[in-house]
Every structure is written in structure tokens, then in C-alpha cells.
Design a protein around this motif. Structure first.
Motif, short mmCIF file in Angstrom:
data_model
loop_
_atom_site.label_atom_id
_atom_site.label_comp_id
_atom_site.label_asym_id
_atom_site.label_seq_id
_atom_site.Cartn_x
_atom_site.Cartn_y
_atom_site.Cartn_z
N ALA A 33 -14.17 -7.43 -26.10
CA ALA A 33 -14.52 -8.73 -26.69
C ALA A 33 -14.58 -9.80 -25.61
CB ALA A 33 -13.50 -9.11 -27.76
N GLN A 101 1.08 -12.29 -22.96
CA GLN A 101 1.42 -13.55 -22.31
C GLN A 101 2.59 -13.38 -21.34
OE1 GLN A 101 2.57 -16.42 -25.27
NE2 GLN A 101 3.85 -17.46 -23.78
N LEU B 26 -0.31 -1.98 -37.08
CA LEU B 26 -0.82 -3.16 -36.37
C LEU B 26 -1.01 -4.34 -37.31
CD1 LEU B 26 -3.39 -1.60 -33.88
CD2 LEU B 26 -1.22 -2.66 -33.31
N TYR B 54 3.23 -4.96 -31.82
CA TYR B 54 2.36 -4.80 -32.97
C TYR B 54 1.62 -6.12 -33.26
CZ TYR B 54 4.89 -0.49 -33.76
OH TYR B 54 5.43 0.75 -33.60
N GLY B 57 -0.90 -6.60 -30.63
CA GLY B 57 -1.95 -5.60 -30.87
C GLY B 57 -2.88 -6.00 -31.99
N LEU B 60 -5.21 -8.62 -30.49
CA LEU B 60 -6.10 -8.02 -29.48
C LEU B 60 -7.14 -7.13 -30.14
CD1 LEU B 60 -3.36 -7.11 -26.84
CD2 LEU B 60 -5.01 -8.97 -26.70
N SER B 61 -6.72 -6.39 -31.19
CA SER B 61 -7.66 -5.49 -31.87
C SER B 61 -8.83 -6.26 -32.48
CB SER B 61 -6.97 -4.73 -33.00
OG SER B 61 -5.93 -3.99 -32.51
N GLY B 63 -10.08 -8.78 -31.14
CA GLY B 63 -10.84 -9.40 -30.04
C GLY B 63 -10.51 -10.85 -29.80
N THR B 64 -9.31 -11.27 -30.23
CA THR B 64 -8.92 -12.66 -30.02
C THR B 64 -7.70 -12.74 -29.12
OG1 THR B 64 -7.51 -12.71 -31.98
CG2 THR B 64 -9.81 -13.33 -32.29
N VAL B 65 -7.55 -13.86 -28.45
CA VAL B 65 -6.41 -14.06 -27.56
C VAL B 65 -5.17 -14.36 -28.42
CG1 VAL B 65 -5.48 -15.45 -25.68
CG2 VAL B 65 -7.93 -14.97 -25.77
N PRO B 66 -4.08 -13.61 -28.24
CA PRO B 66 -2.90 -13.89 -29.07
C PRO B 66 -2.38 -15.31 -28.81
CG PRO B 66 -2.65 -11.82 -27.87
CD PRO B 66 -3.85 -12.50 -27.31
N PRO B 67 -1.90 -15.98 -29.86
CA PRO B 67 -1.36 -17.33 -29.64
C PRO B 67 -0.19 -17.27 -28.67
CG PRO B 67 -1.54 -16.81 -31.98
CD PRO B 67 -1.81 -15.55 -31.25
N ALA B 68 -0.06 -18.32 -27.88
CA ALA B 68 1.03 -18.37 -26.90
C ALA B 68 2.33 -18.64 -27.65
CB ALA B 68 0.75 -19.47 -25.89
N LEU B 115 -8.45 -13.59 -38.01
CA LEU B 115 -9.43 -14.67 -37.95
C LEU B 115 -10.70 -14.20 -37.30
CD1 LEU B 115 -6.99 -17.41 -36.74
CD2 LEU B 115 -8.30 -17.55 -38.85
N PRO B 117 -14.66 -15.66 -35.81
CA PRO B 117 -15.37 -16.88 -35.43
C PRO B 117 -16.11 -17.46 -36.64
CG PRO B 117 -15.91 -15.09 -33.93
CD PRO B 117 -15.07 -14.50 -35.02
#
Lengths: 185, 182
Positions: A33, A101, B26, B54, B57, B60-61, B63-68, B115, B117
Motif C-alpha cells: 500500500a 512505531q 487480527l 495484532y 497488524g 497494516l493489513s 494498508g494504513t499507518v497505525p496511529p502513534a 478505515l 480512504p
């Protein structure tokens, strides 16, 4: 006896599949992605993410917020991220190649809107044994220094914008952020 | 030849079972209920928790950046306070007072909390609060007075709430959700 054996084989295959999928599939899917959204963007350079790419990679952020991304690669040496941020709430986050992170900072923690962060690779076992330097996070004369667990990853600067009309100004400020290899002295 | 048949008969369901279990883990093992906020689940992204791989994962699965996790907490729910599924053919009202947050956002997500786009997102500066500082947002397919989020279809969805930099020591009170009509 034969059936019990094959049942055991089936269970082992299920466990191996489970572990492999949980460990390896998410980073691979994320890499795919990320590549789709940032294909033309070079490594060790910062850029303001286009709204479509921002919505794809950070769907929880409103479209009016601004994201600056740096695809860092420390295999040839440390990389410096210099962030220029607008006044107000902002965050700087470091992710490894697998999307995990390893570092995070907010405006309140930084106490300033312009900071420099040096990303250094994790020391090898031999270097650690020889005491070649510190690991983790530290403050140096050049700014913050953080150790990345992987050779490449993402540095993400993010700032929400109160009024969508102010977005161009925030983009202009954040576009001055830089990311690049530390010059060899 | 017979052994090959046995091997395939044993391995194929094994692979299927492993994939189903991994997919379920997941989407489920990375979140947990939020104490004092029934209905809400929180993604356990703090690296020290067992659920973190999890939760990461899951993001990421998709295709989004995990929240900090160091400066944001992420919550979701797909039912209202009475247990009704959130669906686009009904009007739901979210109300509360997101006190003690430096920033927050509310997005409409897939039923599993993921989520995509283009999902509608409202953030702290975009909304109008009541004179008392309360937040009221309506989720409905048809235009609503005040703050309004439009579900993408008539089907089920979830609410995804991001709480940015909660103040130290302040108990987080997440919004309540009621069905107003169908």
C-alpha cells in the motif's frame, strides 16, 4: 494411528499458517500500500503528502490536516529529519519498515516548532560489545537522536489545521522540513 | 499415492483453519473493551501489550499507518448504547463532551473498525458545540441540522474515534450513541 498422525499434521500446518500470516502478511500488505501511494517519491527526502495519498495512508486524519513524509534509509549512515511545524498541535513519529512505531514526539514535548532528529541504525552485536555508542533516544548537540530498529522506515510529521483555509500556510511552513543523510565530516 | 491424498486432505483444511484464525485474531485480538465506556473498544497499540502486534497488524493489513500510540488513543464501536447495530438506514445521535483532549476526530468506518480512504471524518475544529460545550453529531443518510456525518451506504458501519494527546490523569469519557429513528 494413521488418522491421528494426519490430524496432527493438519494442526501443525494450521499453527504454521496462523503464525506466518499474523507475522508476515500485515507488513507485506502495508509495504504494498505504501509503495502504491509513494512510488515516485525518493528515499531520504521529505515531501508533503498529496491529499489522496494522505487519505489512503492516514484515513483517520481529516483531509485538511498536513502530513510530511520521509522514507528514510540508514543503511549508508544516519539520516537527519529537520521539522518545521506550524504553531499548535503537531506530532512527529518514527516507524520501522514493518510499520511499527519506535519514536514519537508532540509539540508540547518538543517545546519548539523547529526540531532536528537524527535517525541512527541500531548497533550490531559486536559494536554493542565494543561499546561503540548508546542505543535508544538521546539529546545531542545536533538535536534528538533516535535509534531505528530497522534500516529503513518512515518519519511522519503531522499537523491538524483548524481552518481548511489555513492549510496552504501550514503546507508552506512544513514544506521547509528536510530529511537527508548526515554529511560525512 | 494414498499418503499424498492423506497429506493434501490434512494440509488443505489446516491452511484454511490457520488463515481464518489469523484473520479473526487480527480483527479481534488487538482491541479490548474500554472501562467505564460501554460499547467502545480500544485498539491496544502500546508496544508493551500482548495485543499490540495484532492491533498493529490490523491497521497494516488494511494498508494504513497505525496511529502513534504515544500520543493518540483509537476507539471504535459498531453498536449504539442499546445494542442496535449502526446502520445507514437509521439516524443515530452521538453526544458527549470530549474534555481533556488536545485533538480528536470521528470517522465512519467499516463494521470491523477498519478505515478506508474517503470515509467521512469530522475533527475537533470542524464541529459546533452547544453553549454548554457538549458535542452532538448525527449520523444519517439524509442531511441533518447541526453536525452531520453521512454513512456511505445503508449497510452496517462503525464509529472510529481518535483521542489525541489525552491530558495526564484525566478519565476519558467517550461519547454515547442513541438511535433516533429509522
Amino acid at each position: 494411528m494413521g488418522r491421528v498422525f494426519w490430524l496432527g499434521v493438519g494442526l501443525l500446518v494450521a499453527i504454521a499458517t496462523y503464525i506466518s500470516y499474523v507475522l508476515f502478511a500485515p507488513p507485506l500488505l502495508f509495504q504494498r500500500a505504501l509503495a502504491a501511494q509513494t512510488r515516485d517519491l525518493p528515499q531520504n527526502q521529505s515531501f508533503v503528502l498529496a491529499p489522496e495519498a494522505q487519505m489512503a495512508l492516514f484515513p483517520a486524519y481529516p483531509a485538511s490536516s498536513v502530513v510530511v513524509l520521509c522514507k528514510y534509509d540508514v543503511s549508508a549512515g544516519p539520516v537527519t529529519v529537520t521539522a518545521h511545524m506550524p504553531f499548535g498541535y503537531w506530532t512527529l513519529t518514527g516507524y520501522g519498515r514493518d510499520g511499527k512505531q519506535f519514536y514519537s514526539l508532540t509539540d508540547e514535548q518538543a517545546g519548539t516548532n523547529s526540531i532536528t532528529m537524527r535517525i541512527v541504525p541500531r548497533l550490531s552485536l559486536l559494536e554493542q560489545m565494543l561499546g561503540s555508542g548508546g542505543e535508544g533516544e538521546s539529546l545531542t548537540a545536533a538535536g534528538w537522536q533516535v535509534t531505528t530498529p530497522q534500516k529503513s522506515g518512515l518519519a511522519v510529521l503531522w499537523a491538524p489545521v483548524d481552518d481548511p483555509m489555513q492549510r496552504p500556510l501550514a503546507v508552506e511552513i512544513m514544506a521547509h522540513s528536510r530529511c537527508g543523510p548526515v554529511p560525512k565530516s | 499415492m494414498r499418503n499424498l491424498n492423506f497429506a493434501l486432505t490434512a494440509m488443505a483444511p489446516g491452511v484454511g483453519l490457520g488463515l481464518v484464525a489469523a484473520s479473526w485474531s487480527l480483527s479481534s485480538a488487538g482491541s479490548s473493551p474500554v472501562l467505564g465506556n460501554p460499547g467502545w473498544r480500544e485498539w491496544q497499540l502500546a508496544t508493551a501489550t500482548d495485543a499490540a502486534p495484532y492491533a498493529a497488524g490490523f491497521f497494516l493489513s488494511s494498508g494504513t499507518v497505525p496511529p502513534a500510540s504515544a500520543h493518540a488513543r483509537s476507539f471504535f464501536r459498531n453498536r449504539d448504547d442499546e445494542g442496535n447495530a449502526l446502520t445507514g438506514d437509521c439516524v443515530f445521535v452521538l453526544s458527549g463532551r470530549p474534555a481533556g483532549l488536545r485533538w480528536w476526530s470521528l470517522a465512519l468506518a467499516n463494521e470491523d473498525g477498519s478505515l478506508k480512504p474517503g470515509h467521512p471524518v469530522l475533527a475537533a475544529p470542524d464541529v459546533v458545540t452547544t453553549a454548554d460545550g457538549d458535542l452532538v453529531i448525527r449520523m444519517a443518510r439524509r442531511a441533518q441540522p447541526g453536525n452531520w456525518l453521512r454513512p456511505p451506504g445503508d449497510g452496517r458501519y462503525a464509529l472510529y474515534f481518535t483521542a489525541g494527546s489525552p491530558l495526564e490523569g484525566m478519565a476519558l469519557q467517550l461519547p454515547a450513541i442513541k438511535r433516533e429513528g429509522c
